[in-house]
Design a protein around this motif. Structure first.
Motif, PDB file in Angstrom:
ATOM      1  N   GLU A 266       9.484  21.036  -3.411  1.00  0.00           N
ATOM      2  CA  GLU A 266       9.934  19.779  -2.775  1.00  0.00           C
ATOM      3  C   GLU A 266       9.196  18.620  -3.442  1.00  0.00           C
ATOM      4  N   THR A 267       9.952  17.576  -3.784  1.00  0.00           N
ATOM      5  CA  THR A 267       9.335  16.447  -4.507  1.00  0.00           C
ATOM      6  C   THR A 267       9.273  15.214  -3.619  1.00  0.00           C
ATOM      7  N   PHE A 268       8.121  14.566  -3.628  1.00  0.00           N
ATOM      8  CA  PHE A 268       7.917  13.296  -2.921  1.00  0.00           C
ATOM      9  C   PHE A 268       7.580  12.234  -3.959  1.00  0.00           C
ATOM     10  N   TRP A 269       7.747  10.987  -3.566  1.00  0.00           N
ATOM     11  CA  TRP A 269       7.337   9.887  -4.437  1.00  0.00           C
ATOM     12  C   TRP A 269       6.201   9.134  -3.776  1.00  0.00           C
ATOM     13  N   MET A 270       5.267   8.696  -4.600  1.00  0.00           N
ATOM     14  CA  MET A 270       4.173   7.881  -4.067  1.00  0.00           C
ATOM     15  C   MET A 270       4.083   6.606  -4.900  1.00  0.00           C
ATOM     16  N   TRP A 271       3.613   5.551  -4.251  1.00  0.00           N
ATOM     17  CA  TRP A 271       3.470   4.269  -4.940  1.00  0.00           C
ATOM     18  C   TRP A 271       2.001   3.871  -4.913  1.00  0.00           C
ATOM     19  N   PRO A 272       1.382   3.688  -6.085  1.00  0.00           N
ATOM     20  CA  PRO A 272      -0.030   3.316  -6.081  1.00  0.00           C
ATOM     21  C   PRO A 272      -0.221   1.883  -5.584  1.00  0.00           C
ATOM     22  N   ALA A 273      -1.387   1.603  -5.039  1.00  0.00           N
ATOM     23  CA  ALA A 273      -1.739   0.231  -4.629  1.00  0.00           C
ATOM     24  C   ALA A 273      -3.250   0.159  -4.558  1.00  0.00           C
ATOM     25  N   SER A 274      -3.799  -0.955  -4.993  1.00  0.00           N
ATOM     26  CA  SER A 274      -5.262  -1.087  -4.973  1.00  0.00           C
ATOM     27  C   SER A 274      -5.715  -1.499  -3.568  1.00  0.00           C
ATOM     28  N   ARG A 275      -7.008  -1.285  -3.327  1.00  0.00           N
ATOM     29  CA  ARG A 275      -7.616  -1.711  -2.051  1.00  0.00           C
ATOM     30  C   ARG A 275      -7.388  -3.208  -1.838  1.00  0.00           C
ATOM     31  N   ALA A 276      -7.571  -3.995  -2.930  1.00  0.00           N
ATOM     32  CA  ALA A 276      -7.432  -5.453  -2.815  1.00  0.00           C
ATOM     33  C   ALA A 276      -5.992  -5.835  -2.444  1.00  0.00           C
ATOM     34  N   GLU A 277      -5.043  -5.118  -3.025  1.00  0.00           N
ATOM     35  CA  GLU A 277      -3.631  -5.401  -2.744  1.00  0.00           C
ATOM     36  C   GLU A 277      -3.311  -5.114  -1.269  1.00  0.00           C
ATOM     37  N   VAL A 278      -3.754  -3.958  -0.780  1.00  0.00           N
ATOM     38  CA  VAL A 278      -3.475  -3.583   0.618  1.00  0.00           C
ATOM     39  C   VAL A 278      -4.188  -4.559   1.565  1.00  0.00           C
ATOM     40  N   LEU A 279      -5.419  -4.889   1.213  1.00  0.00           N
ATOM     41  CA  LEU A 279      -6.180  -5.833   2.032  1.00  0.00           C
ATOM     42  C   LEU A 279      -5.475  -7.193   2.096  1.00  0.00           C
ATOM     43  N   GLY A 280      -4.946  -7.636   0.945  1.00  0.00           N
ATOM     44  CA  GLY A 280      -4.220  -8.911   0.893  1.00  0.00           C
ATOM     45  C   GLY A 280      -2.989  -8.874   1.790  1.00  0.00           C
ATOM     46  N   GLU A 281      -2.265  -7.758   1.780  1.00  0.00           N
ATOM     47  CA  GLU A 281      -1.070  -7.631   2.626  1.00  0.00           C
ATOM     48  C   GLU A 281      -1.457  -7.652   4.103  1.00  0.00           C
ATOM     49  N   LEU A 282      -2.546  -6.959   4.426  1.00  0.00           N
ATOM     50  CA  LEU A 282      -2.985  -6.910   5.834  1.00  0.00           C
ATOM     51  C   LEU A 282      -3.506  -8.284   6.286  1.00  0.00           C
ATOM     52  N   ALA A 283      -4.163  -8.996   5.369  1.00  0.00           N
ATOM     53  CA  ALA A 283      -4.694 -10.320   5.713  1.00  0.00           C
ATOM     54  C   ALA A 283      -3.557 -11.259   6.137  1.00  0.00           C
ATOM     55  N   GLN A 284      -2.398 -11.107   5.502  1.00  0.00           N
ATOM     56  CA  GLN A 284      -1.250 -11.961   5.863  1.00  0.00           C
ATOM     57  C   GLN A 284      -0.773 -11.696   7.280  1.00  0.00           C
ATOM     58  N   CYS A 285      -1.162 -10.563   7.843  1.00  0.00           N
ATOM     59  CA  CYS A 285      -0.759 -10.217   9.224  1.00  0.00           C
ATOM     60  C   CYS A 285      -1.920 -10.404  10.194  1.00  0.00           C
ATOM     61  N   GLY A 286      -2.974 -11.081   9.756  1.00  0.00           N
ATOM     62  CA  GLY A 286      -4.060 -11.431  10.675  1.00  0.00           C
ATOM     63  C   GLY A 286      -5.228 -10.463  10.691  1.00  0.00           C
ATOM     64  N   PHE A 287      -5.289  -9.527   9.749  1.00  0.00           N
ATOM     65  CA  PHE A 287      -6.405  -8.565   9.727  1.00  0.00           C
ATOM     66  C   PHE A 287      -7.543  -9.084   8.844  1.00  0.00           C
ATOM     67  N   VAL A 288      -8.758  -8.822   9.284  1.00  0.00           N
ATOM     68  CA  VAL A 288      -9.924  -9.187   8.470  1.00  0.00           C
ATOM     69  C   VAL A 288     -10.686  -7.905   8.108  1.00  0.00           C
ATOM     70  N   PRO A 289     -11.283  -7.878   6.905  1.00  0.00           N
ATOM     71  CA  PRO A 289     -11.937  -6.623   6.495  1.00  0.00           C
ATOM     72  C   PRO A 289     -13.187  -6.328   7.319  1.00  0.00           C
ATOM     73  N   LEU A 290     -13.432  -5.051   7.557  1.00  0.00           N
ATOM     74  CA  LEU A 290     -14.696  -4.592   8.140  1.00  0.00           C
ATOM     75  C   LEU A 290     -15.556  -4.083   6.982  1.00  0.00           C
ATOM     76  N   PRO A 291     -16.859  -3.936   7.192  1.00  0.00           N
ATOM     77  CA  PRO A 291     -17.709  -3.476   6.081  1.00  0.00           C
ATOM     78  C   PRO A 291     -17.169  -2.183   5.476  1.00  0.00           C
ATOM     79  N   GLU A 292     -17.309  -2.074   4.156  1.00  0.00           N
ATOM     80  CA  GLU A 292     -16.773  -0.899   3.461  1.00  0.00           C
ATOM     81  C   GLU A 292     -17.440   0.360   4.007  1.00  0.00           C
ATOM     82  N   ARG A 293     -16.656   1.421   4.136  1.00  0.00           N
ATOM     83  CA  ARG A 293     -17.144   2.648   4.743  1.00  0.00           C
ATOM     84  C   ARG A 293     -17.677   3.578   3.666  1.00  0.00           C
ATOM     85  N   ALA A 294     -18.363   4.628   4.144  1.00  0.00           N
ATOM     86  CA  ALA A 294     -18.947   5.581   3.201  1.00  0.00           C
ATOM     87  C   ALA A 294     -17.862   6.179   2.319  1.00  0.00           C
ATOM     88  N   ASP A 295     -16.675   6.424   2.905  1.00  0.00           N
ATOM     89  CA  ASP A 295     -15.622   7.041   2.129  1.00  0.00           C
ATOM     90  C   ASP A 295     -14.637   6.000   1.635  1.00  0.00           C
TER      91      ASP A 295
END
Ligand SMILES: C[S@@+](CC[C@H](N)C(=O)[O-])C[C@H]1O[C@@H](n2cnc3c(N)ncnc32)[C@H](O)[C@@H]1O
Length: 256
Positions: free
Chosen positions: A216-245
């Motif tokens: 069975e084949t799936f598709w995945m789309w890469p995205a950087s942490r900064a890109e995802v963070l930027g998208e979330l910021a547009q919806c009112g999210f602010v970053p929390l301190p980076e986690r161990a993982d």
């Protein structure tokens, strides 16, 4: 009293999209549960213990995160799972729980952006799901997460791969024995234009050799942490301190 059928929106079976996990559902827990159970506890266990209002599980699948939430918190759990075959496994597992635990979990058979959940949770989790969303679907998810969380709520999301793989990468899923049969599989990832082709090969062996084999084949789309963070910021999210993982991004919903 049973509702009259005219009160119930009935979805004709023909309108449902074919199940993306039709093959993988059978093999998902036997081949991946053990490793992933430990990972889910490590990634999200602490946040879940602090939940009071509720926990949102976006893309609940067969319930890896849902069950951890029920075990680690007394808060209600909102499990959102649109794909019928994955949801069926989730429902069967939940049905086996004691009634007092089962009353704390509600299953929504939709994509999160269709589920219309409003301020139900103070902790949201999206595990092993975002990588499989096209960028447009991924960006459609974030406003729905913001709607479902109370202001100040925490959202933890497992990030997609940062970039396309070089060449072909194979990850073997350790074989598992069930009765007289051995179950095995592997995941093979390779780049295809801007996407990652992710092929799962599964097999079942008996004494006489391979009894069944599937792909069975799936598709995945890469995205950087900064890109995802930027998208979330547009919806009112602010970053929390980076986690161990670094695989998990943690953000908090600002006051709206
Ligand atoms: C790879 S599975 C992971 C399931 C589970 N989180 C786990 O780690 O075991 C991804 C799941 O996300 C679900 N999904 C896809 N798009 C979704 C969306 N927009 N909202 C909620 N769930 C979604 C799929 O149906 C699928 O079951």
């Amino acid at each position: 009293m049973l509702p009259s059928l005219s009160d119930v929106p009935v979805v004709p079976p023909g309108r449902e999209a074919p199940d993306a996990y039709a093959i993988s559902a059978e093999f998902y827990d036997i081949l991946q549960a053990d490793l992933d159970r430990a990972r889910v506890r490590r990634f999200y266990g602490r946040a879940v213990r602090g939940a009071r209002r509720g926990v949102l599980d976006v893309g609940a699948g067969t319930g890896r995160v849902t069950f951890m939430c029920l075990a680690r918190s007394r808060a209600p759990v909102f499990a959102v799972e649109p794909t019928r075959c994955m949801r069926s496994l989730l429902m069967t597992r939940l049905a086996a729980l004691p009634v007092d635990v089962r009353t704390r979990v509600t299953v929504y058979p939709y994509r999160l952006d269709e589920a219309a959940l409003r301020e139900v949770a103070d902790v949201g989790i999206c595990h092993n799901t975002v990588a499989c969303l096209r960028p447009t679907a991924r960006r459609a998810l974030w406003p729905a997460v913001a709607d479902a969380l109370v202001p100040g709520g925490v959202f933890l999301v497992q990030l997609p791969p940062e970039r396309l793989p070089d060449g072909e990468a194979t990850h073997v899923l350790p074989a598992q024995t069930m009765g007289r049969h051995e179950y095995g599989g592997r995941m093979v990832m390779s780049a295809d234009a801007d996407r990652i082709r992710t092929r799962f090969d599964y097999w079942v062996r008996g004494e006489s050799g391979v009894l069944r084999a599937y792909t069975e084949t799936f598709w995945m789309w890469p995205a950087s942490r900064a890109e995802v963070l930027g998208e979330l910021a547009q919806c009112g999210f602010v970053p929390l301190p980076e986690r161990a993982d670094p695989a998990v991004l943690a953000v908090r919903l600002g006051r709206r």
